[in-house]
Design a protein around this motif. Structure first.
Motif, PDB file in Angstrom:
ATOM      1  N   THR A 188     -11.792   6.682  -1.903  1.00  0.00           N
ATOM      2  CA  THR A 188     -10.362   6.780  -2.008  1.00  0.00           C
ATOM      3  C   THR A 188      -9.119   5.763  -0.979  1.00  0.00           C
ATOM      4  N   ASP A 189      -9.526   5.819   0.001  1.00  0.00           N
ATOM      5  CA  ASP A 189      -8.106   4.799   0.918  1.00  0.00           C
ATOM      6  C   ASP A 189      -8.504   3.559   0.317  1.00  0.00           C
ATOM      7  N   GLN A 190      -8.497   2.934  -0.318  1.00  0.00           N
ATOM      8  CA  GLN A 190      -9.187   2.159  -0.603  1.00  0.00           C
ATOM      9  C   GLN A 190      -8.030   1.638  -1.777  1.00  0.00           C
TER      10      GLN A 190
ATOM     11  N   LYS B 124      -1.092   4.718   5.389  1.00  0.00           N
ATOM     12  CA  LYS B 124      -0.767   3.571   6.517  1.00  0.00           C
ATOM     13  C   LYS B 124      -1.975   2.469   5.496  1.00  0.00           C
ATOM     14  N   THR B 125      -3.544   2.963   6.018  1.00  0.00           N
ATOM     15  CA  THR B 125      -4.283   1.967   4.961  1.00  0.00           C
ATOM     16  C   THR B 125      -3.945   1.496   4.148  1.00  0.00           C
ATOM     17  N   THR B 126      -3.354   2.096   3.132  1.00  0.00           N
ATOM     18  CA  THR B 126      -2.761   1.095   1.591  1.00  0.00           C
ATOM     19  C   THR B 126      -1.732   0.257   1.573  1.00  0.00           C
TER      20      THR B 126
ATOM     21  N   LEU C 166      -8.141   3.162  13.924  1.00  0.00           N
ATOM     22  CA  LEU C 166      -7.143   2.109  13.824  1.00  0.00           C
ATOM     23  C   LEU C 166      -7.394   0.576  12.711  1.00  0.00           C
ATOM     24  N   ASP C 167      -6.815   1.233  11.867  1.00  0.00           N
ATOM     25  CA  ASP C 167      -6.941  -0.061  10.190  1.00  0.00           C
ATOM     26  C   ASP C 167      -6.404  -1.731  11.379  1.00  0.00           C
ATOM     27  N   PHE C 168      -6.952  -2.157  10.702  1.00  0.00           N
ATOM     28  CA  PHE C 168      -6.110  -3.884  10.553  1.00  0.00           C
ATOM     29  C   PHE C 168      -6.841  -4.695  10.547  1.00  0.00           C
TER      30      PHE C 168
HETATM   31 MG    MG Z   1      -5.436   5.448   6.323  1.00  0.00          MG
END
Ligand code: MG
Ligand code: GDP
Lengths: 128, 174
Positions: free
Chosen positions: A3-5, B11-13, B53-55
């Protein structure tokens, strides 16, 4: 996770980071032997000496030297090797101190910051 | 660039829309970062507390690669902000207008540290729950701080929000 993508993107499946207490890998140290921990965006690459000595390195050091056959950021190394970012920062600084990795601190000299921002603005506008 | 904001704000989106690579996630051990900066040489008692932490990254031209770091903003992770903002061109704080409070720790940190930042209101389903002026007041951000609405699922919209921050950074870079 899924669901995060957003739709249409390849899913990144991230296995959980090893449950082993992370600082076992650094011998309990929370800072590198000889240097300050590196910026997470610093670029690193293995030196010829690092490649030559690969067989003599510990597993984690070997993984890092192998992965860094091209310039790559400290943060990417952590992600690819599924290691904690803080641990990688220490291991990388140790390897650099031993001459096995080149490090290019991604930070900009103060005076150049404005020119770089202008380029980033132009570049982002072009791919918008 | 740092992309900050509370849990579930997008944020991740947003990072995924701009990044050329699938978004990578790493665990940053927060107690370790605290210890490193506080000059403590022993292993802290709780070394397994982590924050995600996403990158992502995108090539700007043949010499510049821009990294996007996404992380939830929490007061007690203040030391991590310092690590992230060193060398950052700027920060985008993403907020959900229904839960503005979640954006406060990040806004507060960037304001105090002098990091150029802007606020992007992620318009979940196109609904803005307050006027922009009210949001500005609620977050206590100055008139010159960029405040934009955007859609974290839309690439152009995310890039526009980043551009608003970068123009502000440029104005402050002297
Ligand atoms: Mg996220
Ligand atoms: N309807 C809607 N959903 C969104 C939007 N932005 C993000 N989402 C969804 O909200 C959830 C949380 O987003 P995510 O990017 O994971 O938030 P993060 O915790 O800040 O990284 C995900 O399921 C997204 O697909 C939006 O603008 N509109």
């Amino acid at each position: 996770m899924s669901t995060d993508q957003p739709p249409g993107r390849e899913e990144t499946v991230q296995p959980p980071v090893s449950g082993v207490r992370p600082y076992v890998l650094t011998g309990g140290r929370v800072r590198p032997l000889h240097a300050a921990p590196l910026n997470i965006a610093a670029q690193i690459r293995s030196t010829p000496q690092g490649v030559a000595e690969i067989g003599r390195l510990t597993y984690e050091h070997r993984d890092i030297v192998e992965l860094c056959d091209h310039w790559i950021s400290v943060a990417e190394v952590a992600s690819h090797l599924r290691l904690h970012l803080g641990v990688v920062r220490i291991l990388v600084a140790d390897l650099a101190a031993l001459g096995l990795l080149y490090v290019h601190d991604g930070n900009l000299a103060g005076g150049r910051q404005g020119a770089v921002i202008e380029r980033v603005i132009r570049g982002l506008t072009a791919i918008r | 660039m740092v992309i900050a904001g509370g849990f579930g704000v997008g944020k991740t989106t947003a990072v995924a829309q701009v990044s050329e690579i699938p978004v990578l996630t790493t665990e940053a051990p927060i107690t370790e970062l605290a210890a490193a900066l506080d000059n403590v040489d022993e292993v802290p008692a709780k070394t397994t507390t982590t924050v995600a932490l996403d990158f992502g990254c995108v090539a700007i031209d043949d010499e510049i690669k821009m990294y996007l770091f996404g992380t939830p903003g929490q007061d007690r992770f203040g030391f991590m902000w310092r690590d992230l903002t060193e060398g950052a061109l700027g920060a985008l704080v993403i907020v959900d207008s229904r839960r503005l409070d979640d954006g406060y720790p990040a806004v507060d940190y960037f304001e105090r540290s002098g990091t150029p930042f802007g606020v992007g209101i992620n318009l979940f389903d196109g609904v803005l729950s307050h006027d922009l002026a009210d949001v500005r007041w609620a977050l206590a951000i100055s008139e010159d701080t960029p405040l934009v609405t955007f859609d974290a699922r839309d690439r152009r919209s995310v890039i526009d929000a980043l551009l608003a921050v970068l123009r502000h950074s440029l104005g402050r870079s002297g």
